[in-house]
Design an enzyme around this catalytic site. Sequence first.
Site, PDB file in Angstrom:
ATOM      1  CB  SER A   1      -0.884  -0.020   1.254  1.00 11.26           C
ATOM      2  OG  SER A   1      -1.621   1.166   1.348  1.00 11.26           O
TER       3      SER A   1
ATOM      4  CB  SER B   1       4.355   0.363  -3.467  1.00  9.82           C
ATOM      5  OG  SER B   1       3.244  -0.150  -4.172  1.00  9.82           O
ATOM      6  N   GLY B   2       2.921   2.942  -4.962  1.00  5.68           N
ATOM      7  CA  GLY B   2       2.828   3.727  -6.198  1.00  5.68           C
ATOM      8  C   GLY B   2       2.084   3.001  -7.312  1.00  5.68           C
ATOM      9  CE  LYS B   3      -1.085  -1.776  -4.968  1.00 10.04           C
ATOM     10  NZ  LYS B   3      -0.543  -1.154  -3.736  1.00 10.04           N
ATOM     11  CB  SER B   4      -3.275   3.998  -7.681  1.00  6.24           C
ATOM     12  OG  SER B   4      -3.680   2.990  -6.823  1.00  6.24           O
TER      13      SER B   4
ATOM     14  CB  SER C   1      -1.596  -9.563  -5.701  1.00  7.80           C
ATOM     15  OG  SER C   1      -1.017  -8.505  -6.416  1.00  7.80           O
TER      16      SER C   1
HETATM   17  N1  LIG Z   1      -5.531  -4.659   6.185  1.00  8.74           N
HETATM   18  C1  LIG Z   1      -5.217  -4.071   5.020  1.00  8.74           C
HETATM   19  N2  LIG Z   1      -4.099  -4.454   4.352  1.00  8.74           N
HETATM   20  C2  LIG Z   1      -3.803  -3.856   3.182  1.00  8.74           C
HETATM   21  N3  LIG Z   1      -4.545  -2.875   2.586  1.00  8.74           N
HETATM   22  C3  LIG Z   1      -5.673  -2.482   3.223  1.00  8.74           C
HETATM   23  C4  LIG Z   1      -6.049  -3.047   4.466  1.00  8.74           C
HETATM   24  N4  LIG Z   1      -7.199  -2.441   4.886  1.00  8.74           N
HETATM   25  C5  LIG Z   1      -7.531  -1.555   3.935  1.00  8.74           C
HETATM   26  N5  LIG Z   1      -6.615  -1.563   2.938  1.00  8.74           N
HETATM   27  C6  LIG Z   1      -6.744  -0.755   1.710  1.00  8.74           C
HETATM   28  O1  LIG Z   1      -7.131  -1.687   0.696  1.00  8.74           O
HETATM   29  C7  LIG Z   1      -6.262  -1.630  -0.411  1.00  8.74           C
HETATM   30  C8  LIG Z   1      -5.707  -3.029  -0.769  1.00  8.74           C
HETATM   31  O2  LIG Z   1      -6.693  -3.821  -1.356  1.00  8.74           O
HETATM   32  P1  LIG Z   1      -6.274  -4.979  -2.366  1.00  8.74           P
HETATM   33  O3  LIG Z   1      -7.556  -5.496  -2.920  1.00  8.74           O
HETATM   34  O4  LIG Z   1      -5.267  -4.462  -3.317  1.00  8.74           O
HETATM   35  O5  LIG Z   1      -5.590  -6.038  -1.370  1.00  8.74           O
HETATM   36  S1  LIG Z   1      -5.287  -7.577  -1.632  1.00  8.74           S
HETATM   37  O6  LIG Z   1      -4.634  -7.701  -2.948  1.00  8.74           O
HETATM   38  O7  LIG Z   1      -6.557  -8.319  -1.592  1.00  8.74           O
HETATM   39  O8  LIG Z   1      -4.377  -7.991  -0.537  1.00  8.74           O
HETATM   40  C9  LIG Z   1      -5.109  -0.730  -0.047  1.00  8.74           C
HETATM   41  O9  LIG Z   1      -5.021   0.173  -1.130  1.00  8.74           O
HETATM   42  P2  LIG Z   1      -3.637   0.649  -1.772  1.00  8.74           P
HETATM   43  O10 LIG Z   1      -3.079   1.611  -0.757  1.00  8.74           O
HETATM   44  O11 LIG Z   1      -4.050   1.342  -3.031  1.00  8.74           O
HETATM   45  O12 LIG Z   1      -2.763  -0.540  -2.013  1.00  8.74           O
HETATM   46  C10 LIG Z   1      -5.498  -0.056   1.260  1.00  8.74           C
HETATM   47  O13 LIG Z   1      -5.839   1.272   1.033  1.00  8.74           O
HETATM   48  N1  LIG Z   2       8.194   7.144  -8.565  1.00  8.27           N
HETATM   49  C1  LIG Z   2       6.966   7.099  -8.035  1.00  8.27           C
HETATM   50  N2  LIG Z   2       6.056   6.225  -8.515  1.00  8.27           N
HETATM   51  C2  LIG Z   2       4.805   6.169  -7.982  1.00  8.27           C
HETATM   52  N3  LIG Z   2       4.389   6.931  -6.952  1.00  8.27           N
HETATM   53  C3  LIG Z   2       5.271   7.811  -6.430  1.00  8.27           C
HETATM   54  C4  LIG Z   2       6.590   7.923  -6.933  1.00  8.27           C
HETATM   55  N4  LIG Z   2       7.245   8.840  -6.214  1.00  8.27           N
HETATM   56  C5  LIG Z   2       6.369   9.300  -5.294  1.00  8.27           C
HETATM   57  N5  LIG Z   2       5.172   8.707  -5.418  1.00  8.27           N
HETATM   58  C6  LIG Z   2       3.999   9.015  -4.580  1.00  8.27           C
HETATM   59  O1  LIG Z   2       3.699   7.855  -3.788  1.00  8.27           O
HETATM   60  C7  LIG Z   2       2.292   7.780  -3.545  1.00  8.27           C
HETATM   61  C8  LIG Z   2       1.823   6.417  -3.992  1.00  8.27           C
HETATM   62  O2  LIG Z   2       0.447   6.295  -3.766  1.00  8.27           O
HETATM   63  P1  LIG Z   2      -0.459   5.333  -4.642  1.00  8.27           P
HETATM   64  O3  LIG Z   2      -0.154   5.453  -6.090  1.00  8.27           O
HETATM   65  O4  LIG Z   2      -1.870   5.554  -4.186  1.00  8.27           O
HETATM   66  O5  LIG Z   2       0.073   3.881  -4.136  1.00  8.27           O
HETATM   67  P2  LIG Z   2      -0.690   2.491  -4.087  1.00  8.27           P
HETATM   68  O6  LIG Z   2      -1.713   2.493  -5.197  1.00  8.27           O
HETATM   69  O7  LIG Z   2       0.392   1.466  -4.295  1.00  8.27           O
HETATM   70  O8  LIG Z   2      -1.318   2.398  -2.728  1.00  8.27           O
HETATM   71  C9  LIG Z   2       1.636   8.912  -4.347  1.00  8.27           C
HETATM   72  O9  LIG Z   2       1.395   9.994  -3.461  1.00  8.27           O
HETATM   73  C10 LIG Z   2       2.715   9.286  -5.362  1.00  8.27           C
HETATM   74  O10 LIG Z   2       2.651  10.642  -5.748  1.00  8.27           O
END
Ligand SMILES: Nc1ncnc2c1ncn2[C@@H]1O[C@H](COP(=O)(O)OS(=O)(=O)O)[C@@H](OP(=O)(O)O)[C@H]1O
Ligand SMILES: Nc1ncnc2c1ncn2[C@@H]1O[C@H](COP(=O)(O)OP(=O)(O)O)[C@@H](O)[C@H]1O
Length: 200
Positions: free
Chosen positions: A33, A35-38, A105
């Site tokens: 979470s 890391s920058g996926k979205s 994942s």
């Molecule tokens: N317990 C817990 N662990 C991890 N993440 C959590 C949790 N609770 C809520 N969130 C929010 O849900 C997003 C992750 O959902 P995913 O469907 O990608 O997770 S998974 O692949 O089923 O493990 C994740 O979004 P991203 O930050 O965009 O990765 C979180 O915002």
């Molecule tokens: N090189 C980079 N690639 C992706 N995100 C970055 C990078 N450097 C900084 N960031 C910042 O890190 C954060 C990542 O958030 P987000 O994309 O929502 O992550 P995730 O979807 O993995 O939870 C954003 O605020 C983004 O601007």
Amino acid sequence: MNNIIPHTFHVTREDRNKLKGHASFVVWFTGLSGSGKSTLANMVEKRLFEKGVHTFSLDGDNVRGGLNKNLGFSREDREENLRRIAEVAKLIVDSGSLVIASFISPLASDRAFVKDIIGVQDFVEVFVNTPLEICEQRDVKGLYKKARAGEIKNFTGIDAPYEAPRFSDIEVKTDLEDLELSVERIVNYLNTKLEINRNE
Ligand SMILES: Nc1ncnc2c1ncn2[C@@H]1O[C@H](COP(=O)(O)OS(=O)(=O)O)[C@@H](OP(=O)(O)O)[C@H]1O
Ligand SMILES: Nc1ncnc2c1ncn2[C@@H]1O[C@H](COP(=O)(O)OP(=O)(O)O)[C@@H](O)[C@H]1O
């Protein structure tokens, strides 16, 4: 199997790919979470869409808020979440569009069964490799703070595991590489796959 007999349709995936002018497959972003996926997925989709590629994004917002809103973050629920997403992604690939999927994942076994459902030839894995410390510093949604305070249980990287992929098609180190450069590398890789298949 329970009397389900698949129907053969006249219009095939190949026909749809031909109409759209490119191959279809899944680009799967995995990483912690924050890391920058979205961020990366969004930029990659925009770049490809602007070049005429038919794209569709799958992420927590459009999946965990609807189709999977009955699921949480236990091991079983994450597996079911990812299984359904993989099946949906496969259908969209069949429709001829490029799927851009962003899900934590967390386990190697998660990614293995997702790849198995989608099909190895239709699966490109992008490992968004950002150290936990950086994700926690970013704390985009304030969830790490809550997880550290014990307000969220089973939070990936804190009290639930994340197994880093050993071999990904593309690896992005967001703390070391410029965002634009990462996007460029991913888009170049995908362009090649879109073109190769187009000429087959
Ligand atoms: N317990 C817990 N662990 C991890 N993440 C959590 C949790 N609770 C809520 N969130 C929010 O849900 C997003 C992750 O959902 P995913 O469907 O990608 O997770 S998974 O692949 O089923 O493990 C994740 O979004 P991203 O930050 O965009 O990765 C979180 O915002
Ligand atoms: N090189 C980079 N690639 C992706 N995100 C970055 C990078 N450097 C900084 N960031 C910042 O890190 C954060 C990542 O958030 P987000 O994309 O929502 O992550 P995730 O979807 O993995 O939870 C954003 O605020 C983004 O601007």
